[in-house]
Enzyme design. Structure first.
Site, PDB file in Angstrom:
ATOM      1  N   GLY A 116       0.734  -1.355  -0.030  1.00  0.00           N
ATOM      2  CA  GLY A 116      -0.073   0.012   0.114  1.00  0.00           C
ATOM      3  C   GLY A 116       0.950   1.149   0.066  1.00  0.00           C
ATOM      4  O   GLY A 116       2.008   1.199   0.242  1.00  0.00           O
ATOM      5  N   CYS A 117       0.330   2.625  -0.483  1.00  0.00           N
ATOM      6  CA  CYS A 117       0.967   3.637  -0.549  1.00  0.00           C
ATOM      7  C   CYS A 117       1.503   4.018   0.822  1.00  0.00           C
ATOM      8  O   CYS A 117       2.554   4.287   0.992  1.00  0.00           O
ATOM      9  CB  CYS A 117       0.335   4.679  -1.119  1.00  0.00           C
ATOM     10  SG  CYS A 117      -1.280   5.231  -0.448  1.00  0.00           S
ATOM     11  N   TYR A 118       0.749   4.117   1.894  1.00  0.00           N
ATOM     12  CA  TYR A 118       0.987   4.784   3.269  1.00  0.00           C
ATOM     13  C   TYR A 118       1.952   3.617   4.099  1.00  0.00           C
ATOM     14  O   TYR A 118       3.047   3.767   4.439  1.00  0.00           O
ATOM     15  CB  TYR A 118      -0.126   4.830   4.180  1.00  0.00           C
ATOM     16  CG  TYR A 118      -0.981   5.921   3.853  1.00  0.00           C
ATOM     17  CD1 TYR A 118      -0.662   7.046   3.447  1.00  0.00           C
ATOM     18  CD2 TYR A 118      -2.507   5.832   3.533  1.00  0.00           C
ATOM     19  CE1 TYR A 118      -1.562   8.219   3.253  1.00  0.00           C
ATOM     20  CE2 TYR A 118      -3.348   6.829   3.361  1.00  0.00           C
ATOM     21  CZ  TYR A 118      -2.938   7.874   3.214  1.00  0.00           C
ATOM     22  OH  TYR A 118      -3.732   8.976   2.732  1.00  0.00           O
ATOM     23  N   PHE A 289       7.208  10.759  -0.811  1.00  0.00           N
ATOM     24  CA  PHE A 289       6.979   9.924  -2.057  1.00  0.00           C
ATOM     25  C   PHE A 289       5.816  10.026  -2.958  1.00  0.00           C
ATOM     26  O   PHE A 289       4.909  10.580  -2.342  1.00  0.00           O
ATOM     27  CB  PHE A 289       7.371   8.470  -2.025  1.00  0.00           C
ATOM     28  CG  PHE A 289       6.422   7.883  -0.939  1.00  0.00           C
ATOM     29  CD1 PHE A 289       5.141   6.920  -1.317  1.00  0.00           C
ATOM     30  CD2 PHE A 289       6.439   7.860   0.276  1.00  0.00           C
ATOM     31  CE1 PHE A 289       4.461   6.509  -0.519  1.00  0.00           C
ATOM     32  CE2 PHE A 289       5.481   7.477   1.373  1.00  0.00           C
ATOM     33  CZ  PHE A 289       4.572   6.685   0.712  1.00  0.00           C
TER      34      PHE A 289
END
Length: 311
Positions: A116-118, A289
């Site tokens: 996942g991104c987080y 990011f």
């Protein structure tokens, strides 16, 4: 050399479109694309999933589980961009920088779950500190992150970029996940090797993409004698030989530092930093990011390249 046949199931979604864009112009890949009328046809999708070399699933969790079950040909390798399999023991976690051996594990795997991104930001900050024995595994941590609204998918993009409806524009900043049950928390806890479940507070800002994630380390979170310089050294050592993750040099006057969530947009890079106040004994970890880059499509292409290099 034979081309790698890739099928993106869900290619018209936010992540799927980004992956297509990143693969555009590559001569070592041939994309299998279904006509618009067949994209929801189970038989045609099943055929495409079994005809390709690598299937990339850009689907909601339930649909990703279903699509993965349709793959019956042994040679097909799957990269799942959903959160359906991120803590599943039979799937390889697709964060090549997780530890020094993870890229090789991904290269040899048939089922890869994209991070996942987080969690990408949180785990890259925390895992090296736990592995090095600097951070207590039972530390009570709070993680805060602000993402561009594209992190909410097409619906969020339409709300921010479309014509304002009766409810008007969304607020310029909105905190969510206030039930403290965000689906990324088990992923962070498992892959960062934390004993205690961290508190995670995400938010969206009124910009399209990019993330700033911060983790404040309270007194007692670090083991006795550990200082900010040890934390920085552990991160710098872990990522010294990685192409996508860089650790910023310590800032002499942190009061002047500014973190821009959009600084790495359009890249697959991740920038980590350590800030501290020695007089107060407090340390702050940060990650910047692109939620559509290293946090999604860029990571999927990075994993695809690892699979292709191992063929």
């Amino acid at each position: 050399m034979a081309k790698t046949h890739v099928f993106i199931d869900g290619e018209q979604g936010t992540t799927g479109l980004q992956i297509r864009e990143r693969l555009a112009g590559r001569t070592d890949i041939e994309l299998i694309t279904l006509p618009e009328a067949e994209r929801k046809d189970e038989a045609r999708r099943t055929q495409a999933l079994n005809d390709c070399d690598v299937a990339i699933l850009c689907l909601p969790d339930a649909a990703a589980r279903e699509a993965a079950a349709w793959v019956r040909r042994d040679g097909v390798r799957i990269i799942d961009a959903s959160s359906a399999h991120r803590t599943h023991p039979d799937w390889t976690y697709g964060l090549p920088e997780l530890d020094p051996a993870q890229a090789a594990r991904i290269a040899g795997a048939s089922r890869i779950s994209n991070p996942g991104c987080y969690p990408t930001g949180a785990i890259t900050l925390l895992r090296p500190l736990v592995d090095a024995g600097l951070l207590r595994e039972d530390a009570a941590l709070a993680i805060h992150a602000v993402s561009g609204y594209s992190g909410g998918g097409r619906a969020a993009i339409d709300r921010f970029e479309g014509e304002a409806g009766d409810g008007g524009r969304p607020p310029s900043f909105q905190v969510y996940g206030l039930g403290l049950d965000h689906k990324h928390v088990p992923e962070i806890q498992q892959h960062a090797r934390l004993i205690q479940r961290p508190i995670f507070v995400p938010a969206y800002g009124a910009y399209r993409q990019g993330i700033v994630l911060t983790i404040a380390l309270p007194l007692g979170a670090l083991r006795a004698g550990v200082m900010a310089r040890h934390v920085h050294a552990a991160l710098a050592d872990r990522y010294a030989d990685t192409a996508q993750v860089r650790v910023a040099a310590p800032v002499e006057d942190a009061s002047t530092a500014i973190l821009d969530p959009q600084a790495l947009n359009g890249t697959n890079d991740l920038s980590l930093a350590v800030f501290d106040n020695g007089a107060l004994g407090q340390v702050l970890l940060t990650a910047v990011f692109d939620n559509l880059g290293k946090g999604a499509a860029g990571a999927a292409v990075q994993n695809l390249d690892l699979l292709m290099a191992a063929r």
